[in-house]
Scaffold this active site. Structure first.
Site, PDB file in Angstrom:
ATOM      1  N   CYS A 121       0.548  -1.343  -0.281  1.00  0.00           N
ATOM      2  CA  CYS A 121       0.228  -0.362  -0.177  1.00  0.00           C
ATOM      3  C   CYS A 121       1.172   1.656   0.411  1.00  0.00           C
ATOM      4  O   CYS A 121       0.826   1.883  -0.429  1.00  0.00           O
ATOM      5  CB  CYS A 121      -0.330  -0.163   1.672  1.00  0.00           C
ATOM      6  N   CYS A 149      10.661 -57.887 -17.844  1.00  0.00           N
ATOM      7  CA  CYS A 149       9.857 -58.518 -16.223  1.00  0.00           C
ATOM      8  C   CYS A 149       9.440 -60.050 -16.012  1.00  0.00           C
ATOM      9  O   CYS A 149       9.521 -60.108 -16.674  1.00  0.00           O
ATOM     10  CB  CYS A 149       7.887 -57.104 -16.694  1.00  0.00           C
ATOM     11  N   CYS A 198       6.398 -60.940 -17.532  1.00  0.00           N
ATOM     12  CA  CYS A 198       6.315 -61.684 -18.820  1.00  0.00           C
ATOM     13  C   CYS A 198       6.581 -62.649 -18.748  1.00  0.00           C
ATOM     14  O   CYS A 198       6.411 -63.191 -20.317  1.00  0.00           O
ATOM     15  CB  CYS A 198       7.019 -60.136 -19.265  1.00  0.00           C
TER      16      CYS A 198
END
Ligand SMILES: O=C(O)CCC(=O)C(=O)O
Ligand SMILES: [Fe+2]
Length: 796
Positions: A34, A374, A377
């Protein structure tokens, strides 16, 4: 004085009656911003005192008893608050302009004028072109038509960026009109680019016209990395219209020429030129490799599609765009090449061939999505081969596999949440996931029963899920950008505004190397690709450090029917187990995946964490300055900060608000600050009004920062800890939130300057640690139940 000092509500109402356009500043004598504004406000008032039409400036000391009702009237939540009142205090509008004399004058002048004006002579038109940075000049034959209404609506919507003027005499702007001289004509003129006149030739609807005006008001070609262009870039990257990005090693005149031409020729296209050396983050963001020639990338947010042309010449630009318009470009996906010999028992798919082979062949397809590393897999491989062999003679079915680490899954209908993922796609396109035992007999019986069912009553519902992301409906929020290249004072001022407004901002020039960010994402991706057993090896312990699986967290328990569709990791500040500090809840050593499993994971993640923590400390200084408390104010609360880096992985499952399924449910953050780095997949939304969700899209090179509950409490609600969530529109997503939190025992309560006289604080005092524990208890399924431990509350 030229600024009228207001005293009390009656006085203000009197002023409102006497002054048709009143700008009122509500301030507090102790507020630093301000004080800075005061002389500027006074000088602006002096400049404007004879303005026609009149503009009156006033100020209200909001700490005076007489002015208390005004503070309530304008719902003041921070200082300074500036309102514009045009005859009715109930309809006061926020002032959103600059804070310096010239800026205030220009902004207020713009507000006092109507959003559009009629021009009646060639002189007036020349003056408007000279005066306006961006001008939309229209011919409209009547000011009552539907077209005029659209024009007026868009003018009002874009009044802060663009001047709108119209003529009713077409010859003023189109002297030699050849054909169709009665329908509306809209043109755009930019002062910086004289001679570049864009003409609107789309349908006159508010959405289309404002989309065109917003994009065409940007420079013809935006340069990535230029600090002055930040505002423009932000607009270009958050607009729903397509953007063309050209990446080059060295800028060339020929390319610039082509890009300008492209921008001229395409009504809705934002065009961005990126020189590779200034654009590493952009390249990483889009995963575009740096190549010697020109790389053209086109992103179409509405279709969530990208198109790429590498090794291009500048002269390829028009053809590339023409093909885009005609829908002739192939979507750009990460993809291997299909194998030359694909005659094995299991058909090998790649991203490029996936759609066609899985959805376009009129056959049932059973697909395995796998990762080469993986273990499950590998175990499945011979079984999968033998399933393929068993069905080799059946023309109606294909057994297939795709390496999902090297190929994007080019459809939102299928997601791989782990490896292997097995999905059965019927000839009609229904997607049926397989969740049973991965033995040959089980697989064959699943195939038989699914095929039997598919012949019966499936209606292909799954295949026709709407392709457009729900989050694209609402317009993106204009989130301010804080640059750390600016002075601390300047940065603090922008930050302060952002905190009062909704507590979200973008952070640029943050100094974290792009390469480190890219590496960190790469490492997290590798972690999340591990099998669940490997990830569970570092499952969150009693300090909640480590891995939290998919759906373990529910950020918005009230609205969620399932856990959030993300998995994550928590890494806190490293605290050795044998220290006193490790006695505190949530404190202790981190759990790291084994180095052999993920080489470099720990070093990279720690380096990123250190960099972002350092950034947190820099922001603390700015917060102190912004609040007028001094740069070091918060330092004592952060001598032993509880910060957490939380790599997140969102599965590609679509969020469904109606079904109570979210990627991250609605929540506010718990600590001081969150510094968020995301990949290029949008999804984050924030809600500032309790009703609308608006996207905060990822912006290349920028972090997204938001305030947490601590600052909201410290400022008694003046600084916003805004509710946000993540909505997934069908794509996998990675993000790196960093939660910067005070010391465990930091006492958090409203600071005296934010307390109204005699009013109790909005929130009861708490400590940072207690607040965090409360939150973890209500949102984490596993919290307090880590294997072999007791609830951490019992630990201290
Ligand atoms: O991933 C994101 O974009 C946001 C995550 C978030 O809001 C949070 O974890 O608190
Ligand atoms: Fe959050």
């Amino acid at each position: 004085a030229d600024v009228i000092a207001v005293s009390g509500e009656a006085h203000l109402q009197e002023l409102v009656k006497a002054h048709p356009f009143l700008a009122v500043e509500l301030y507090a004598p102790w507020c630093g911003h301000c004080k800075k504004l005061e002389p500027e406000w006074a000088k602006a008032a002096a400049q404007l005192k004879d303005h026609d039409p009149p503009i009156t400036l006033a100020k209200v000391d909001a700490t005076e008893k007489a002015n208390e009702p005004l503070k309530a009237l304008f719902k003041v939540s921070g200082f300074p608050t500036i309102k514009i009142i045009k005859g009715d205090t109930a309809k006061a509008a926020p002032y959103e302009g600059p804070r310096d004399e010239a800026g205030i004058v220009a902004y207020l002048k713009r507000q006092v004028l109507p959003a559009y004006l009629q021009l009646a002579s060639a002189e007036e038109i020349a003056a408007a072109k000279a005066e306006s940075e961006v001008l939309v000049l229209a011919y409209l034959d009547s000011n009552t038509s539907a077209e005029f209404k659209t024009f007026a609506e868009v003018a009002d919507q874009l009044r802060n960026d663009i001047d709108f003027r119209f003529v009713t005499d077409r010859s003023l702007i189109d002297p030699g009109c050849a054909a169709d001289c009665t329908s509306p004509l809209l043109t755009m003129h930019k002062r910086e680019e004289p001679g570049e006149v864009a003409t609107y030739d789309g349908k006159l609807t508010p959405e289309l016209l404002s989309g065109w005006a917003a994009i065409k008001s940007l420079p013809l070609v935006l340069k990535f990395g230029s600090p002055s262009g930040m505002k423009h870039l932000q607009k270009a990257f958050s607009a729903p219209s397509p953007r063309l990005i050209a990446v080059v090693q060295e800028e060339s005149g020929e390319l610039l020429e082509q890009l300008q031409q492209a921008s001229r020729a395409n009504a809705e296209l934002a065009v961005i030129l990126a020189v590779a050396k200034d654009s590493q983050r952009l390249l990483d963001f889009y995963k575009v490799p740096a190549r010697p020639g020109v790389t053209l990338l086109l992103e179409d947010p509405k279709a969530a599609a990208k198109y790429l042309k590498a090794d291009a010449k500048p002269s390829d630009v028009p053809e590339f765009l023409r093909e885009f318009q005609e829908g002739a470009l192939e979507r750009w996906l990460k993809s291997e090449e299909p194998p030359a010999d694909n005659s094995g028992p299991v058909r090998v798919l790649v991203a490029k061939t996936f759609e066609e082979e899985v959805f376009g062949g009129g056959k049932d397809v059973f697909v395995e999505l796998y990762a080469p590393w993986c273990g499950h897999c590998k175990k499945l491989e011979p079984i999968w081969d033998s399933v393929g062999k068993a069905l080799a003679g059946d023309d109606g079915i294909v057994v297939a596999k795709m390496d999902a680490t090297q190929n994007d899954i080019p459809t939102p209908k299928i997601t791989a949440k782990g490896y292997p993922t097995l999905v059965f796609v019927t000839a009609k396109g229904d997607v049926v996931p397989f969740g049973g035992k991965r033995e040959k007999a089980d697989l064959l019986s699943f195939i038989a029963s699914t095929r039997a069912g598919a012949d019966g009553n499936h209606d292909g519902k799954l295949a026709s899920a709407p392709p457009v992301a729900a989050s694209q409906a609402a317009t993106a929020l204009a989130v301010p950008v804080v640059s750390l290249a600016a002075s601390e004072e300047e940065a603090a001022a922008v930050l302060h505004e952002a905190c009062l407004e909704h507590g979200f901002f973008y952070l640029c020039d943050h100094g974290i190397p792009e390469a480190l960010i890219a590496d960190t994402f790469k490492q997290q991706r590798a972690f999340f690709q591990l099998c669940i057993e490997q990830k569970m090896a570092v499952a969150a312990d009693s300090n909640y450090r480590g891995y939290t699986p998919m759906a373990e967290e529910t950020l918005d328990p009230a609205r969620s029917r399932r856990g959030d569709t993300h998995e994550g990791l928590y890494f806190g500040r490293e605290v050795a187990a044998d220290t006193q500090e490790a006695q505190l809840p949530l404190h202790g050593p981190n759990q790291w995946p084994a180095e052999e499993l993920l080489p470099g994971y720990r070093a990279t993640t720690e380096a990123y964490q250190a960099a972002v923590a350092q950034l947190g400390f820099r922001l603390l200084r700015l917060l102190g300055i912004g609040l007028g408390l001094g740069a070091d104010y918060f330092q004592p609360f952060f001598t032993h900060p509880m910060y957490f880096l939380r790599p997140l992985h969102y599965s590609a499952e679509r969020s469904d608000e109606a079904a109570g399924l979210f990627a991250a449910g609605a929540h506010s953050d718990y600590g001081m600050l969150t510094l968020l780095c995301t990949d290029d997949v949008p999804g984050l939304q924030i809600c500032t009004d309790g009703a609308t969700w608006r996207p905060v899209p990822p912006l290349p090179g920028h972090l997204i920062v938001n305030l947490g509950d601590m600052l909201c409490r410290w400022t008694n609600g003046k600084y916003k800890s805004t509710v946000h969530r993540v909505i997934n529109s069908g794509r996998e997503r990675f993000s790196l939130p960093f939660f910067f939190e005070p010391n465990f025992d930091a006492r958090v309560e409203a600071l005296p300057q934010f307390l109204e006289a005699g009013q109790p604080p909005v929130f009861p005092p708490t400590t940072a640690g207690q607040h965090l524990l409360d939150k973890y208890h209500s949102t984490h399924a596993g919290y307090g139940q880590a294997a072999g431990t007791e609830a951490p509350a019992g630990k201290a």
